[in-house]
Design a protein around this motif. Structure first.
Motif, PDB file in Angstrom:
ATOM      1  N   LYS A 198       0.818  -1.207   0.000  1.00 16.46           N
ATOM      2  CA  LYS A 198       0.000   0.000   0.000  1.00 16.46           C
ATOM      3  C   LYS A 198       0.858   1.265   0.000  1.00 16.46           C
ATOM      4  N   ASP A 199       1.990   1.221   0.767  1.00  7.25           N
ATOM      5  CA  ASP A 199       2.837   2.408   0.869  1.00  7.25           C
ATOM      6  C   ASP A 199       3.769   2.584  -0.320  1.00  7.25           C
ATOM      7  N   GLY A 200       3.637   1.710  -1.341  1.00 12.34           N
ATOM      8  CA  GLY A 200       4.443   1.839  -2.544  1.00 12.34           C
ATOM      9  C   GLY A 200       5.722   1.041  -2.537  1.00 12.34           C
ATOM     10  N   THR A 201       6.106   0.480  -1.394  1.00 14.97           N
ATOM     11  CA  THR A 201       7.326  -0.332  -1.347  1.00 14.97           C
ATOM     12  C   THR A 201       7.069  -1.680  -2.012  1.00 14.97           C
ATOM     13  N   CYS A 202       8.145  -2.268  -2.499  1.00 10.59           N
ATOM     14  CA  CYS A 202       8.033  -3.541  -3.213  1.00 10.59           C
ATOM     15  C   CYS A 202       8.589  -4.685  -2.382  1.00 10.59           C
ATOM     16  N   PHE A 203       8.069  -5.880  -2.610  1.00 10.61           N
ATOM     17  CA  PHE A 203       8.603  -7.078  -1.957  1.00 10.61           C
ATOM     18  C   PHE A 203       8.565  -8.229  -2.957  1.00 10.61           C
TER      19      PHE A 203
END
Length: 642
Positions: free
Chosen positions: A97-102
């Motif tokens: 949601k916060d734009g970070t990727c995993f």
């Protein structure tokens, strides 16, 4: 009835299944409609994707994909693959949601009605970012290790076969031991051992321990190709196959000759650091005790002074008060020694001509020694200027001379010597530079190493009960340290003692006046003032108030900084006298706050400490040393409020 019971049981099982799925936090488990719309959301999905159920239910699952993946149609192909083949499994980048990727491992299973109709998808996602990073790290580490072994030059890294013959050879081994690969590969590693170690069977012992315990690690002498020896740190690790059989040994050798040569110096430095830390800890404790004792003496001396002024002129009563004041003043002198040791005493630093100061002390020193002791001096006509407190330096020299006299009960000779010394870089405990060295040398009994080590410790004394406080040398050390120098004590049993004070040579600008040269200011009679007195100690505050009121001033009392500020906002005030060591807001911090609102307000900081804490922002405050008398208080007020 049987059909109904089965239905109830099914509902119970569905409820338990929902609880189970929702309790899982390491996996995102949720349902999709046939079109890919999210219809359920568990705790694990919320934890590492960041969406609450109210935010994501009803949204298309493709929002978790990167923009370029959505443009390429990857979400739709994943659903199509699951529908066509019964399962989709893959890995790729996903977005929170916060734009970070995993990095995600994804499984999509189609859910069908017993009739075969597709009614949705079950989707399970796991965050594998850490695992992927670890795998990449391992691959990089393996490649780096291979290059390291080939290129490292500070370590000899090589392999041995099960019999101990050299089977590989890196550049570090060639540099350290001197053999080229073609000269050493195939030869037994005992070649590197000294003859005496080979005779003692140490090479075979090393391999035996590595084979039995998996590892052998030691230090010892080894021999290079040219016959020279070096001190080596050696590690031998057994290498085994899957069945546990020894395939050979990995051997790492490092030349640590320099380490061996510097070990003694390092141990000496550690010992000096330990002593420094010990003395610092004692100093902090001593300074704290002295501060509290100062406050007690402040209350005693102040009360006695006011009492003496107000009591009837009765000689018997006056003598008792005088005795009590003398005892309190001796206590004040004791706190000064304690504060000097802890480097918290306020020194009145000024340029000093050491030769002139000592010549002026000779009559006093001679009277202090008695008829059995002779003092001789060896002083140049002129020595470079030093910066310290002249009164404290006189006390320190007197203290050392008296100690030297006491070390010679049957009498003897004391030599008082001074000289200019130059300390080069890296020599001894002093910083490099020019120093004036003042030495007091006696011919007394001397001290053993243990006594010398303890001599500067506060309250340690070799004198009898009641004949010494054990703070004299502590005060001397504190003065030297606070002046940027050092106190050094040298002694051995039967050979006397040498006590040395080292002070750095000062660069005094032309036109600078010493205290003796400076004209004394004219005394001003203080007018009646409205004064705020601030101290967190009630006894000290009460006595300060009594002395001020006895001088004719109007006093407003405050036991904390904020309380003093409130008074200043409500009353017309001419002067603030505040303690320094107060909780929550120190005297220096209070002074800064006062300056912010009343820039021209006169302030006197009352303290027994030498330093004002860093960051206080006030360096030009006039200070009144604790414990102070009424006369000293009046003089301080006269100077600032004239």
């Amino acid at each position: 009835m049987e059909v109904l019971n089965r239905h109830d049981t099914s509902l119970d099982e569905e409820g338990r299944f929902r609880l189970l799925v929702d309790a899982i936090t390491d996996y995102a488990i949720y349902m999709l409609s046939p079109e890919g719309i999210i219809t359920s959301w568990n705790t694990g999905a919320q934890r590492f994707k960041g969406y609450k159920p109210s935010e994501i239910l009803g949204q298309h699952f493709s929002r978790f994909y990167l923009e370029e993946d959505r443009a390429a149609g990857i979400p739709a192909r994943a659903l199509a693959t699951a529908a066509e083949h019964g399962r989709f499994e893959g890995e790729g980048w996903r977005q929170r949601k916060d734009g970070t990727c995993f990095w995600a491992h994804v499984i999509i299973d189609p859910i069908r009605h017993p009739s075969g109709e597709l009614i949705g998808y079950a989707k399970i996602t796991r965050d594998l970012t850490e695992r992927r990073a670890a795998e990449q790290t391992i691959r990089q580490s393996e490649e780096q290790f291979r290059r390291l072994v080939q290129g490292v030059s500070d370590y000899a890294i090589y392999m041995l076969d099960p019999a101990g013959n050299v089977s590989s050879w890196n550049f570090g081994a060639e540099r350290i031991k001197g053999y080229r690969p073609q000269e050493i590969i195939g030869r037994h590693f005992s070649t590197f051992y000294t003859p005496e170690d080979r005779e003692a069977g140490l090479p075979e012992t090393a391999l035996g321990l590595a084979r039995a315990e998996g590892r052998f690690e030691r230090e010892g002498w080894r021999v290079r190709k040219d016959g020279s020896r070096f001190w080596a740190s050696v590690v031998i690790d057994a290498i085994r196959d899957d069945d546990g059989d020894v395939l050979g040994f990995a051997k790492i050798t490092r030349d640590i000759t320099e380490k061996m040569e510097t070990q003694r110096a390092l141990e000496q430095a550690r010992e000096e650091l330990f002593q420094s830390q010990k003395m610092e800890a004692i100093g902090q404790l001593t300074g704290g005790i002295a501060h509290d004792f100062n406050n007690l003496l402040m209350a005693v001396l102040g009360s006695l002074e006011i009492l003496k002024k107000r009591m009837p002129q009765d000689l018997s009563l006056t003598s008792l008060v005088d005795n009590a004041m003398q005892g309190a003043q001796r206590g004040a002198a004791l706190t000064q020694r304690m504060l000097a040791f802890s480097r918290r005493q306020e020194l009145h630093i000024e340029p000093i001509d050491t030769s002139g100061l000592v010549r002026g002390m000779m009559d006093m020193l001679s009277r202090s020694l008695g008829p059995l002791t002779v003092i001789e001096t060896s002083f140049p006509v002129r020595l470079p200027t030093i910066l310290t407190d002249p009164n404290q330096l006189e006390m320190a020299i007197l203290n050392l001379v008296v100690n030297a006299r006491d070390a010679m009960p049957a009498g003897g000779r004391i030599l008082l010597r001074a000289s200019e010394e130059s300390v080069p870089s890296g020599k001894g405990p002093l910083s490099p530079g020019r120093y004036v060295r003042i030495a007091v040398i006696d011919e007394g009994e001397g001290m053993d190493a243990k006594t010398v080590e303890q001599a500067i410790t506060p309250f340690f004394t070799t004198k009898g009960v009641g004949k010494g406080t054990g703070l004299g040398l502590s005060m001397v050390q504190g003065l030297a340290s606070q002046s940027g120098g050092r106190f050094i004590l040298k002694s051995s049993l039967g050979e006397g003692t040498t006590a040395e004070l080292w002070f750095p040579v000062a660069v005094v600008e032309q036109g600078t006046e010493t205290a003796a040269e400076r004209p004394m200011p004219e005394k001003n009679v203080a007018r009646q003032l409205r004064i705020v007195a601030v101290d967190d100690d009630g006894l000290v505050l009460m006595n300060t108030t009594l002395m001020l009121e006895d001088l004719g001033h109007t006093v407003f009392e405050a036991m904390a900084g904020p309380e003093a500020l409130d008074i200043l906002r409500k009353q017309q005030v001419d002067l603030v006298i505040c303690d320094h060591a107060m909780p929550r807001m120190t005297g220096a911090q209070l002074a800064q706050a006062i300056r912010n609102e009343w820039p021209n307000m006169p302030i006197i900081l009352a303290t027994g400490y030498a330093e004002i804490p860093e960051g206080a922002g006030i360096v030009d405050l006039p200070r009144l040393g604790k414990p102070f008398s009424q006369a000293q208080l009046a003089e301080a007020i006269s100077r600032i409020a004239a």
